[in-house]
Motif scaffolding. Structure first.
Motif, PDB file in Angstrom:
ATOM      1  N   PRO A 131      -3.737  -7.195  -7.474  1.00 36.40           N
ATOM      2  CA  PRO A 131      -4.241  -5.951  -8.080  1.00 36.40           C
ATOM      3  C   PRO A 131      -5.213  -5.185  -7.186  1.00 36.40           C
ATOM      4  CG  PRO A 131      -4.412  -7.784  -9.615  1.00 36.40           C
ATOM      5  CD  PRO A 131      -4.043  -8.365  -8.291  1.00 36.40           C
ATOM      6  N   ALA A 132      -5.723  -5.829  -6.126  1.00 35.76           N
ATOM      7  CA  ALA A 132      -6.631  -5.143  -5.205  1.00 35.76           C
ATOM      8  C   ALA A 132      -5.882  -4.442  -4.081  1.00 35.76           C
ATOM      9  CB  ALA A 132      -7.631  -6.149  -4.620  1.00 35.76           C
ATOM     10  N   GLN A 133      -4.595  -4.678  -3.957  1.00 33.70           N
ATOM     11  CA  GLN A 133      -3.801  -4.016  -2.929  1.00 33.70           C
ATOM     12  C   GLN A 133      -3.615  -2.540  -3.311  1.00 33.70           C
ATOM     13  OE1 GLN A 133      -2.910  -5.116  -0.080  1.00 33.70           O
ATOM     14  NE2 GLN A 133      -3.029  -7.345  -0.260  1.00 33.70           N
ATOM     15  N   PRO A 134      -3.675  -1.642  -2.337  1.00 36.96           N
ATOM     16  CA  PRO A 134      -3.570  -0.212  -2.638  1.00 36.96           C
ATOM     17  C   PRO A 134      -2.338   0.163  -3.463  1.00 36.96           C
ATOM     18  CG  PRO A 134      -4.219  -0.511  -0.365  1.00 36.96           C
ATOM     19  CD  PRO A 134      -3.908  -1.886  -0.906  1.00 36.96           C
ATOM     20  N   TYR A 135      -1.208  -0.453  -3.185  1.00 32.82           N
ATOM     21  CA  TYR A 135       0.009  -0.115  -3.929  1.00 32.82           C
ATOM     22  C   TYR A 135      -0.187  -0.356  -5.425  1.00 32.82           C
ATOM     23  CZ  TYR A 135       4.777  -0.357  -5.680  1.00 32.82           C
ATOM     24  OH  TYR A 135       5.915  -0.170  -6.434  1.00 32.82           O
ATOM     25  N   LEU A 139      -0.756   1.995  -8.993  1.00 38.04           N
ATOM     26  CA  LEU A 139      -0.007   1.874 -10.245  1.00 38.04           C
ATOM     27  C   LEU A 139      -0.929   1.730 -11.451  1.00 38.04           C
ATOM     28  CD1 LEU A 139       2.879  -0.542  -9.154  1.00 38.04           C
ATOM     29  CD2 LEU A 139       3.023   1.935  -9.559  1.00 38.04           C
ATOM     30  N   GLY A 140      -2.255   1.760 -11.191  1.00 37.45           N
ATOM     31  CA  GLY A 140      -3.217   1.699 -12.286  1.00 37.45           C
ATOM     32  C   GLY A 140      -3.868   0.349 -12.497  1.00 37.45           C
ATOM     33  N   HIS A 141      -3.581  -0.616 -11.645  1.00 43.16           N
ATOM     34  CA  HIS A 141      -4.224  -1.929 -11.799  1.00 43.16           C
ATOM     35  C   HIS A 141      -5.659  -1.868 -11.294  1.00 43.16           C
ATOM     36  CE1 HIS A 141      -0.640  -4.163 -13.004  1.00 43.16           C
ATOM     37  NE2 HIS A 141       0.009  -3.347 -12.189  1.00 43.16           N
ATOM     38  N   ASP A 142      -6.548  -2.450 -12.049  1.00 47.11           N
ATOM     39  CA  ASP A 142      -7.958  -2.490 -11.692  1.00 47.11           C
ATOM     40  C   ASP A 142      -8.309  -3.936 -11.332  1.00 47.11           C
ATOM     41  OD1 ASP A 142     -10.721  -2.491 -11.504  1.00 47.11           O
ATOM     42  OD2 ASP A 142     -11.046  -1.512 -13.434  1.00 47.11           O
ATOM     43  N   PRO A 143      -8.704  -4.195 -10.091  1.00 41.35           N
ATOM     44  CA  PRO A 143      -9.016  -5.565  -9.687  1.00 41.35           C
ATOM     45  C   PRO A 143     -10.057  -6.247 -10.568  1.00 41.35           C
ATOM     46  CG  PRO A 143      -8.997  -4.122  -7.776  1.00 41.35           C
ATOM     47  CD  PRO A 143      -8.869  -3.248  -8.997  1.00 41.35           C
TER      48      PRO A 143
END
Length: 183
Positions: A131-135, A139-143
């Motif tokens: 989830p920390a990867q830019p891609y 997509l809206g994932h928050d690390p």
């Protein structure tokens, strides 16, 4: 193919060849001739060359030996690290690992990493949480929604582990790690 799913196997076959098919049952329009093909998805060339396949086949025959050597080295790391303030990844009872990596968790990972690299030890960090990867952030994932993954990442460091790692080299890793942890 290594799947029992006919649907997944068909998708994989499509993706491995640039997304191109000549299969009449998959074409969106009737084929005007034997030359006709369609690119239905954006795929890549995932086919192995004969040389890659031969090399892979020979390596697979050696896999049990590689795994055994890695397990021996990991057991030695386990024994040597008991006196240091590190936490190797836990392996569940009744399970066996091929030890692709040997990961420990340490306090002040960034400082320890830098000191080990400076000492010529080929450590690395595996892996940055997805989830920390830019891609995936895109997509809206928050690390921060994955605190366990973030905690692991802040402390994880992979020690060198490969079948030809000598005990002398492993001792150098332990000595450098001990020096970095006690500095």
């Amino acid at each position: 193919m290594t799947t029992r799913s006919a649907e997944l196997a068909a998708k994989l076959r499509l993706y491995r060849s640039h997304g191109i098919t000549r299969d009449p049952d998959q074409l969106s329009t009737p084929s005007p001739g034997g030359w006709y093909y369609e690119q239905q998805v954006l795929g890549f060339n995932y086919r192995l060359t004969d040389i890659q396949a031969a090399l892979g086949s020979s390596q697979l025959r050696r896999l049990p030996l590689f795994i055994d050597l890695r397990q021996q080295l990991a057991a030695r790391y386990d024994a040597l690290l008991t006196r240091l303030p590190v936490q190797p990844l836990h392996q569940r009872d009744g399970r066996s690992s091929g030890y692709h990596l040997y990961v420990v968790q340490v306090a002040d990972r960034d400082r320890v990493f830098a000191q080990l690299r400076e000492a010529g030890i080929g450590v690395n960090v595996h892996y940055m949480p997805i989830p920390a990867q830019p891609y995936y952030r895109g997509l809206g994932h928050d690390p921060t929604d994955y605190p366990g993954a973030q905690s692991y990442y802040r402390q994880a460091i992979s020690l060198p582990l490969f079948p030809t790692l000598s005990q002398a080299d492993q001792n150098k890793v332990i000595q450098a790690l001990e020096h970095a942890l006690c500095a």
